[in-house]
Design a protein around this motif. Structure first.
Motif, PDB file in Angstrom:
ATOM      1  N   ARG A 152      -2.729 -54.226  -4.792  1.00  0.00           N
ATOM      2  CA  ARG A 152      -3.044 -54.633  -6.164  1.00  0.00           C
ATOM      3  C   ARG A 152      -3.246 -53.414  -7.044  1.00  0.00           C
ATOM      4  NH1 ARG A 152      -7.482 -59.005  -8.572  1.00  0.00           N
ATOM      5  NH2 ARG A 152      -7.062 -58.523 -10.759  1.00  0.00           N
ATOM      6  N   HIS A 153      -2.717 -53.503  -8.256  1.00  0.00           N
ATOM      7  CA  HIS A 153      -2.899 -52.470  -9.269  1.00  0.00           C
ATOM      8  C   HIS A 153      -3.045 -53.155 -10.616  1.00  0.00           C
ATOM      9  CE1 HIS A 153      -2.511 -49.141 -11.919  1.00  0.00           C
ATOM     10  NE2 HIS A 153      -1.260 -49.385 -12.254  1.00  0.00           N
ATOM     11  N   GLY A 154      -4.245 -53.038 -11.215  1.00  0.00           N
ATOM     12  CA  GLY A 154      -4.477 -53.679 -12.504  1.00  0.00           C
ATOM     13  C   GLY A 154      -4.330 -55.178 -12.413  1.00  0.00           C
ATOM     14  N   LEU A 155      -3.421 -55.745 -13.224  1.00  0.00           N
ATOM     15  CA  LEU A 155      -3.229 -57.190 -13.272  1.00  0.00           C
ATOM     16  C   LEU A 155      -2.129 -57.673 -12.329  1.00  0.00           C
ATOM     17  CD1 LEU A 155      -3.461 -57.690 -17.149  1.00  0.00           C
ATOM     18  CD2 LEU A 155      -5.258 -58.042 -15.450  1.00  0.00           C
ATOM     19  N   TRP A 156      -1.542 -56.767 -11.533  1.00  0.00           N
ATOM     20  CA  TRP A 156      -0.438 -57.118 -10.649  1.00  0.00           C
ATOM     21  C   TRP A 156      -0.879 -57.043  -9.191  1.00  0.00           C
ATOM     22  CZ3 TRP A 156       3.925 -58.968 -12.824  1.00  0.00           C
ATOM     23  CH2 TRP A 156       4.154 -58.666 -14.181  1.00  0.00           C
ATOM     24  N   ARG A 157      -0.381 -57.990  -8.380  1.00  0.00           N
ATOM     25  CA  ARG A 157      -0.668 -57.975  -6.949  1.00  0.00           C
ATOM     26  C   ARG A 157       0.604 -58.300  -6.176  1.00  0.00           C
ATOM     27  NH1 ARG A 157      -5.345 -61.831  -4.853  1.00  0.00           N
ATOM     28  NH2 ARG A 157      -3.826 -63.435  -5.439  1.00  0.00           N
ATOM     29  N   HIS A 158       0.896 -57.482  -5.167  1.00  0.00           N
ATOM     30  CA  HIS A 158       2.074 -57.662  -4.320  1.00  0.00           C
ATOM     31  C   HIS A 158       1.620 -58.173  -2.954  1.00  0.00           C
ATOM     32  CE1 HIS A 158       4.445 -55.161  -7.179  1.00  0.00           C
ATOM     33  NE2 HIS A 158       3.279 -54.530  -7.320  1.00  0.00           N
TER      34      HIS A 158
END
Length: 334
Positions: A152-158
């Protein structure tokens, strides 16, 4: 005598540097340790007397740390503090040289160690492997390997998953399948997110040889912190089936996915479950289920033993599938 004194001073200095953080509670108690992480209303404090202790954020009066920490007051922005200094109850001071800043504890959403390139990047995952060799009237060799990872980075999650299962009975291949999945989440609020996902499964034994799924839909994150996480997502999917006789089938379906894990007994035992249940829109009788539930016992910070049960079910289609697997194995996590 002098050398002994120097040794004692060195040991004291080492202990002070390792356990340099202090947390003051609203009831007057003071705890010393090392701040590891704050998220989801829990501050994880590593101590030499009680291991990792999860403290309720609303029970904390103030805190102190000589670590460099990233303090986030929103989902995107964050301030890199050289140290944390105690302030009046309900507040903490972010020390940054000549311009210290005092903030309300209630305004802080997350505290974590900054990363060198991407400050709020968090990556976790585990690989579990199970091998079962049985030599009796009927010989059985069973292999089960699973990878699950999340970044996860900021508002994005992989989110990524991969799995391989293979079983031989008396040297005859009875199970041989693998699958991969990738999902991308975009958080709209602290809890709500939108997910898009791709999934591919390949089976060399069953009548249903290939499954391809593309889906999208909303999701909700109930919690995600050092003690565990729980999220659900409702998706609209397009699925394509390919059978052993060469025939094909495709349909649209709705499904619900879940992903749950929770640490118990001082983070030494982890209960986990993930899966998906789906329902085609065109046929009232068909449904699919792909689920796993298990326990993971941590041997070290990175090694664990795991026990897991898995269910893979496709009902009502031409190539019906009903598999249940149980496994006991070894895993690594990060």
């Amino acid at each position: 005598m002098f050398s002994r004194t120097l040794l004692c001073l060195a040991l004291c200095a080492t202990a002070t540097s390792v356990l340099a953080d202090t947390v003051w509670l609203k009831n007057g108690d003071r705890l010393s340790g090392k701040i590891k992480f704050f998220d989801g209303g829990k501050l994880l404090l590593e101590t030499d007397y009680g291991g990792a202790i999860a403290l309720d954020w609303n029970k904390i009066a103030t805190l102190e740390s000589d670590q460099e920490l990233l303090v986030k007051e929103s989902a995107v922005g964050g301030e890199r503090a050289k140290a944390l200094q105690p302030a009046e109850p309900g507040k903490v001071t972010l020390a940054n040289g000549e311009a210290p800043k005092t903030v309300e504890l209630t305004s802080i959403q997350q505290i974590l160690k900054p990363k060198p390139l991407i400050e709020d990047f968090v990556w976790k995952g585990n690989i579990d492997a199970a091998l079962d060799y049985k030599r009796a009237e009927r010989d059985t060799d069973d292999y089960d390997v699973r990878l699950k990872t999340q970044a996860r980075h900021g508002l994005w999650r992989h989110n990524g998953q991969a799995e391989y299962n293979r079983e031989l009975r008396d040297d005859v291949l009875s199970t041989d399948n693998w699958g991969v999945e990738y999902a991308l989440d975009r958080f709209l609020t602290e809890h709500w997110f939108w997910q898009g996902r791709l999934e591919y499964k390949r089976d060399r034994i069953e009548d249903l040889r290939r499954q391809r799924t593309v889906g999208t839909g909303p999701g909700y994150q109930f919690w995600d912190n050092e003690l565990g996480a729980f999220s659900v997502a409702g998706l609209l999917n397009r699925t394509d089936y390919e059978y052993a006789n060469g025939e094909n089938d495709n349909f649209y379906a709705v499904s619900m996915k879940w992903d749950y894990n929770r640490y118990l007994i001082g983070k030494s035992v982890e209960l986990f479950s993930d899966g998906e249940v789906g329902k085609p829109l065109a046929n009232a009788a068909d449904y699919t289920l792909d689920a796993a539930v298990g326990l993971r016992y941590k041997l070290t910070d990175w090694a664990s033993l795991n026990m897991k049960a898995e269910k893979d079910l496709v009902s009502g289609s031409e190539g019906e599938l009903d598999e249940t697997r149980y496994s006991l194995g070894f895993g690594v996590g990060w």
